[in-house]
Structure formats: C-alpha cells, structure tokens
Write an enzyme that holds these catalytic residues in place. Sequence first.
Site, PDB file in Angstrom:
ATOM      1  N   TRP A  90      36.110  51.686  39.685  1.00 18.18           N
ATOM      2  CA  TRP A  90      37.221  51.472  38.753  1.00 18.18           C
ATOM      3  C   TRP A  90      36.788  52.027  37.393  1.00 18.18           C
ATOM      4  O   TRP A  90      35.670  51.783  36.958  1.00 18.18           O
ATOM      5  CB  TRP A  90      37.530  49.972  38.663  1.00 18.18           C
ATOM      6  CG  TRP A  90      38.617  49.615  37.697  1.00 18.18           C
ATOM      7  CD1 TRP A  90      39.836  50.219  37.578  1.00 18.18           C
ATOM      8  CD2 TRP A  90      38.588  48.567  36.724  1.00 18.18           C
ATOM      9  NE1 TRP A  90      40.565  49.604  36.594  1.00 18.18           N
ATOM     10  CE2 TRP A  90      39.813  48.586  36.044  1.00 18.18           C
ATOM     11  CE3 TRP A  90      37.637  47.614  36.363  1.00 18.18           C
ATOM     12  CZ2 TRP A  90      40.125  47.691  35.035  1.00 18.18           C
ATOM     13  CZ3 TRP A  90      37.951  46.717  35.359  1.00 18.18           C
ATOM     14  CH2 TRP A  90      39.191  46.761  34.701  1.00 18.18           C
TER      15      TRP A  90
ATOM     16  N   ASP B 279      34.135  42.117  42.874  1.00 16.72           N
ATOM     17  CA  ASP B 279      35.408  42.280  42.174  1.00 16.72           C
ATOM     18  C   ASP B 279      36.523  42.181  43.223  1.00 16.72           C
ATOM     19  O   ASP B 279      36.620  43.023  44.121  1.00 16.72           O
ATOM     20  CB  ASP B 279      35.419  43.661  41.485  1.00 16.72           C
ATOM     21  CG  ASP B 279      36.618  43.828  40.570  1.00 16.72           C
ATOM     22  OD1 ASP B 279      37.571  43.030  40.656  1.00 16.72           O
ATOM     23  OD2 ASP B 279      36.617  44.777  39.764  1.00 16.72           O
TER      24      ASP B 279
ATOM     25  N   LYS C 210      48.141  41.595  40.399  1.00 18.02           N
ATOM     26  CA  LYS C 210      48.846  42.339  41.439  1.00 18.02           C
ATOM     27  C   LYS C 210      49.481  41.413  42.454  1.00 18.02           C
ATOM     28  O   LYS C 210      50.639  41.578  42.821  1.00 18.02           O
ATOM     29  CB  LYS C 210      47.868  43.270  42.161  1.00 18.02           C
ATOM     30  CG  LYS C 210      47.573  44.542  41.439  1.00 18.02           C
ATOM     31  CD  LYS C 210      46.433  44.442  40.503  1.00 18.02           C
ATOM     32  CE  LYS C 210      46.184  45.772  39.826  1.00 18.02           C
ATOM     33  NZ  LYS C 210      45.267  45.717  38.732  1.00 18.02           N
TER      34      LYS C 210
END
Length: 402
Positions: A135, A216, A251
Amino acid sequence: MAHPNFLTTLPLAPKDPILGITEAFQADTNPAKINLGVGVYGDEDGKLPLLHSVSLAEDQLNALKTARGYQPIDGMVRYTRQVQQLVFGADCPALIQRRLVTAQSLGGTGALKLGADLLRSFSPQSEVWISNPSWENHRALFEAAGFTVRAYPYYQAERHGLDFEGLVQTIDQAPSGTILVLHACCHNPTGIDLDDGQWHQVRQIILRRGLIPFLDLAYQGFSQGTQEDARQVREFTELGIPVLVANSFSKSFSLYGERVGALSIVCTSSDEALRVQSQLKRVIRTNYSSPPTFGASLVATVLEEVTLHELWEKELGAMRQRIKAMRAALVTALKQTLPTHSFDYIAEQRGMFSYSGLSSEQVQRLRQEFSIYAVDSGRICIAALNHKNLERVVEAMTQVMR
Ligand code: LMR
C-alpha cells in the site's frame, strides 16, 4: 530584527500517490471521467452506497438523541468488544484470557500509526519490512514514525504472480525484532494473497527469527467472507508471541469519512496486556486525546444486533459479489479486444483492486487521453467499475496496451 520565518524555505510536498489522484480527478472537467485510483466501492450507478444496515443503525442512534461526552482514551468499549469478536472470534483464547488489547482508531491508517508509534517507543532499533509493492502509504507512515523501512520481495512482474521464494529467502534473513508488515487478505495493491501453506511457512520463519508480525486487515469480507478473511489473523494469535492487527471498517461498512478502525495487540499474558494498554493510551492521549463517537456507535450497533448484523453481512456479500462480477467482465472484455494478451492473472486476484499490468506511461495516457485515473503502479480499483463505465475503460485500456 527580521522575523525568522521558517516557512519561507519550506518546500512543496509531493501529492499523495493515491489521494492526490482523487484531487486531480475532481479538478478534471470531462463529464466522462472515471476514477479507478482510490480504493472506494461504487455501486452499479457509480455511487458510494449508504448501507441499509448502517442507515437503520443511524435512525436508532438519532432517535436516542445522545449527548456527546468524551470517550475513554482507547475508545468505546462496546465497539472494541465487537471488533475483537469479528476479527478474532468470540472463542479466541487471547480474548478469553484477557490478553487481547484493542483500541478504537481513526480508520485503518490511524491503527497503523498507533501501532507504529507504540513499537517505536519500545523497540526503536527495529526496522519495518513491507512487501514490494505495498500500500502506497505504508512506507511513508512507518518512516514518519521514525523507522527505517525496507521492502521484501512479493510480486513477480513477468509472471504477474507471487514471488514466494524471494519473500521466504529474504525474511529468513531478517534481524530479530524486525517488524514484518503483512496484508491479512486482499493484498493491496496486487490482489495476490498467500495460500494456507505459504502463510504457515511465513509464521514458522517469524517464530524462528523472532520477528514482530503487524497484520493489516483493511478488507475483511472482500475476499471470501468475514470469517474466512480473518482466518490468518486467528492463526497468528495461536503463535504465543505478540501480534499487532490494524483493521478498518471504511470499506466493509462504506464508512470512509467516519474513520472507524481499531488496533489490536495480542499479548502473551494478561499482565503484559495491562501494560501494553497503558502505553497505548499514552500514545493516543498525546496524539488526539480520545476518538470520536459517531462512526464507532454505528458499527457497534450493527454488529451487536442480530438482524442488523445479518443484513450487513448480506450487503457486504453483495459488494463482494459485484466486484467479482466486474472483475470477470473486465477480463472477458479485455480478452476479446486484446486476444494476444493473457489476462488470467487479473481473474485470480482478490479484493477491490487489480494490479493490471499497466505501466506508469500507460497510466499517464489513460489520464491524459481518456480522463481515466489509476495509480501510477498500474493498480486499478475494480470496485469502481460498473456496467455503464466498463466499455469505456476497456476501450481505453485496449488503446494504451495495444
Ligand atoms: C487505497 O489504497 O486506495 C485505500 O486504502 C485508501 C487510502 O487511504 O489510500
């Protein structure tokens, strides 16, 4: 005497590699523009959904007309309890034995930063190792916390696949105490996850070399389901070593702007957990004092109430299925327009993104010639595709990849 204005020499910072794309997209006046940059789910009309489960919880909360007092430093207890059950499972030994510490955070990014600041305070010599690629914000975030950040191999560009051999060889040489950042599911940006056997091997290396895993989990529910996607996290909690987990509801609840996430730390004893919690509270207090109420109340309400919880799982399942359908439709269409290319690797990737294979030059062309925005690395957000914009995206990709 002249005022020593330190701002006169302050250089302009570069734009953020992901959110900077949204800024450029918003400034574009082309009505046909499409943003495949940031990881945000859009529905079939390209709109950001307000989940029905969330909307019902919001009605309930509004009816209560609650005053807004300060929250505890580490967040809302009923929220963190729900996070623990969703991520770790209600029967998690660490939870039952009171050695699981969870603090509400400002989204997944906030959770990573809390973990980074905490680790830096008691393990300042450690390095942070992230996947190559990872990321876009991982490196910057851990560097901002004061760490030296290195990358371990992850992606094999020629095969559009996982470089597991490179990964294993590299992390097997990591110094003891290295913080190993891993994507628990839906690897961002590649969409390529380890299989069960590979995860097992990584865990063995972590144990052998004395590494600190930092997982993560920003996309729980976007690969196979909420329980399945938490499976690797749960395996890590069995290792008997400290494990950090950053999770996000941006999300999965479509609650991007509310900044709802959490940092959890699996400790090896309840005494250790008390000390960790006390230090974590200091990190929070000296950053932003305590977290906001509303987003966490929404998530807690949905997760606590059986009917809302079930509705949310259904809605999340529908998002997951729609992304899968768009991924399949993109691959089918590209195979027709570019029959000499193989796009099977896109079909195999998981989650919101595709590491499309577009070069940064091709990404520039997409933007300049078609007002289609993607990340320079070639990452595109499949969750932003729909049956109305697919044709235009395929046409543009075909033009630049031909
Ligand atoms: C992304 O990768 O696009 C998302 O995680 C949003 C962000 O904060 O970068």
